[in-house]
Motif scaffolding. Structure first.
Motif, PDB file in Angstrom:
ATOM      1  N   SER A 115       0.792  -1.236   0.124  1.00  0.00           N
ATOM      2  CA  SER A 115       0.099   0.032   0.164  1.00  0.00           C
ATOM      3  C   SER A 115       0.832   1.222   0.047  1.00  0.00           C
ATOM      4  N   THR A 119       1.491   3.953  -3.068  1.00  0.00           N
ATOM      5  CA  THR A 119       1.028   5.204  -2.958  1.00  0.00           C
ATOM      6  C   THR A 119       2.077   5.988  -3.140  1.00  0.00           C
ATOM      7  N   SER A 120       3.306   5.698  -2.807  1.00  0.00           N
ATOM      8  CA  SER A 120       4.663   6.418  -3.102  1.00  0.00           C
ATOM      9  C   SER A 120       4.895   6.448  -4.465  1.00  0.00           C
ATOM     10  N   GLY A 124       1.110   9.765  -4.096  1.00  0.00           N
ATOM     11  CA  GLY A 124       0.148   9.967  -3.117  1.00  0.00           C
ATOM     12  C   GLY A 124       0.699  10.520  -1.791  1.00  0.00           C
ATOM     13  N   VAL A 126       2.045   9.775   1.428  1.00  0.00           N
ATOM     14  CA  VAL A 126       2.764   8.666   1.825  1.00  0.00           C
ATOM     15  C   VAL A 126       2.696   8.354   3.465  1.00  0.00           C
ATOM     16  N   ALA A 129      -0.396   7.258   4.156  1.00  0.00           N
ATOM     17  CA  ALA A 129      -0.606   5.812   3.957  1.00  0.00           C
ATOM     18  C   ALA A 129       0.069   4.871   4.968  1.00  0.00           C
ATOM     19  N   ASP A 262      -4.422  12.533  -1.286  1.00  0.00           N
ATOM     20  CA  ASP A 262      -5.302  11.783  -0.654  1.00  0.00           C
ATOM     21  C   ASP A 262      -6.147  10.778  -1.200  1.00  0.00           C
ATOM     22  N   ILE A 264      -5.640   9.031  -3.666  1.00  0.00           N
ATOM     23  CA  ILE A 264      -4.501   8.059  -4.127  1.00  0.00           C
ATOM     24  C   ILE A 264      -4.428   7.137  -2.940  1.00  0.00           C
ATOM     25  N   THR A 265      -3.999   7.863  -1.673  1.00  0.00           N
ATOM     26  CA  THR A 265      -4.082   7.021  -0.461  1.00  0.00           C
ATOM     27  C   THR A 265      -4.983   6.107  -0.276  1.00  0.00           C
ATOM     28  N   PHE A 268      -5.282   2.846  -2.635  1.00  0.00           N
ATOM     29  CA  PHE A 268      -4.325   1.939  -2.592  1.00  0.00           C
ATOM     30  C   PHE A 268      -4.531   1.339  -1.143  1.00  0.00           C
ATOM     31  N   CYS A 269      -4.836   1.989  -0.117  1.00  0.00           N
ATOM     32  CA  CYS A 269      -4.985   1.617   1.264  1.00  0.00           C
ATOM     33  C   CYS A 269      -6.297   0.767   1.410  1.00  0.00           C
ATOM     34  N   ALA A 313      -0.708   2.680 -10.582  1.00  0.00           N
ATOM     35  CA  ALA A 313       0.438   3.320  -9.865  1.00  0.00           C
ATOM     36  C   ALA A 313       1.327   4.115 -10.831  1.00  0.00           C
TER      37      ALA A 313
END
Length: 329
Positions: A115, A119-120, A124, A126, A129, A262, A264-265, A268-269, A313
């Motif tokens: 995740s 995100t990185s 996003g 990070v 995340a 956010d 994006i975070t 993925f999370c 990503a």
């Protein structure tokens, strides 16, 4: 052709790891050594993330409670609801035991390293995340067994002590992260001279986790226990679930007014399930059950989510670079 399929080297490498694990799985003493090396790589990754992030970014990430609440709801509320709703369709197709595994997957916490890595890569938030994924895994040690006992067993049949797992997570992830923060004045200037090192560790760690985890399932005789038709049904079910949850993870933060980083975070999370924590928890919660059938759904879902997230990503990363180029002009 690869460009048309939106495949890059990392995505291709994920396919290679799955094939390699299927035909040349690591086993025995070599598997133990490989697992140790993988844990060291994960610790280094979190050390680098700790050194990379400023104190202000970490504080902002911790205080971003709205984002964490959305990820928590996606992981421990929406995922389980979707899994329970799928029961009338999946039990006739997969059988009761494998459906247990599918539902167990829906109860698991989010991933940590992948995740944060995705995100990185996608540019996003990070810091958020790191906080969100770590919190998901810690709270999941308590929530997942409760959900399993209620919705799978009907009542608790196993004692589960999360203390050891929490300590292992802290030693493997939190402690290196804190060490990176402490040593940031020394390490960060060195990292600035080699900006690609964190990305390489992000991707390399994911590849190692994929190969090691899939090797364990193959060695346990996974492909001798499941028919091709059942495997096809399972792949379709995991793909549909991932599609639905990704769409929700994409649009819900937009509706709530989160900024792009956010969004994006949350994406993925909130759309992932952990394999690294899922298999050990399955061994404890499903003692005496056919473990291979239980963990197969998370194995399949994990591979699909990594491949899809790898494509997305990298697409968002290129899009971010193109936008910056346009602004510079």
């Amino acid at each position: 052709m690869l460009k048309l399929l939106a495949l890059d080297r990392f995505t291709i490498s994920l396919f290679v790891m799955v094939l390699l694990a299927s035909f040349l799985p690591v086993s025995g003493h070599a598997a133990e050594v490989f697992a140790t090396v993988t844990n060291i790589a994960i610790a280094i990754l979190f050390f680098l993330h700790g050194a990379k992030l400023s104190r202000q970014a970490i504080v902002e990430g911790i205080l971003h409670w709205r984002l964490h609440a959305v990820v928590f709801a996606m992981t421990f509320l929406i995922f389980p609801i979707l899994g329970l709703m799928a029961k009338p369709v999946l039990v006739p197709l997969l059988g009761e035991t494998m459906y247990w595994g599918f539902l167990f997957m829906c109860f698991l916490p989010s991933t940590v390293q992948s995740s944060i890595a995705f995100t990185s890569v996608a540019k996003g938030n990070v810091a958020a995340a790191v906080c969100s994924a770590s919190f998901s895994n810690l709270i999941g040690m308590f929530i997942t067994p409760v959900l399993v006992s209620i919705f799978i067993f009907g009542q608790s049949k196993h004692d589960y002590d999360p203390t050891r797992s929490i300590l292992e997570i802290g030693l493997l992830l939190l402690l290196p992260f804190i060490a990176g923060q402490v040593l940031r004045p020394v390490v960060f200037p060195w990292m600035q001279k080699m900006p690609s090192i964190v990305k390489k560790f992000d991707q390399g760690t994911i590849l190692m986790v994929v190969y090691g985890a899939f090797s364990g399932a193959v060695v346990a005789g996974l492909w001798h226990q499941v028919s091709l038709l059942t495997l096809l049904y399972l792949c379709i079910a995991c793909s549909v679930l991932l599609t639905v949850i990704m769409l929700l993870s994409l649009y819900i933060p937009k509706w709530l007014g989160f900024n792009k980083a956010d969004q994006i975070t949350v994406f993925f999370c909130g759309s992932k399930k952990t394999l690294a924590s899922g298999v050990p928890m399955a061994q404890i919660l499903f003692a005496g059950q056919p473990l291979g059938m239980i963990v197969l759904p998370i194995m399949i879902f994990h591979q699909i989510q990594l491949m899809v997230c790898g494509i997305i990503a990298n697409y968002w990363s290129k899009q971010h670079s193109e936008n910056n180029d346009v602004k510079a002009k």
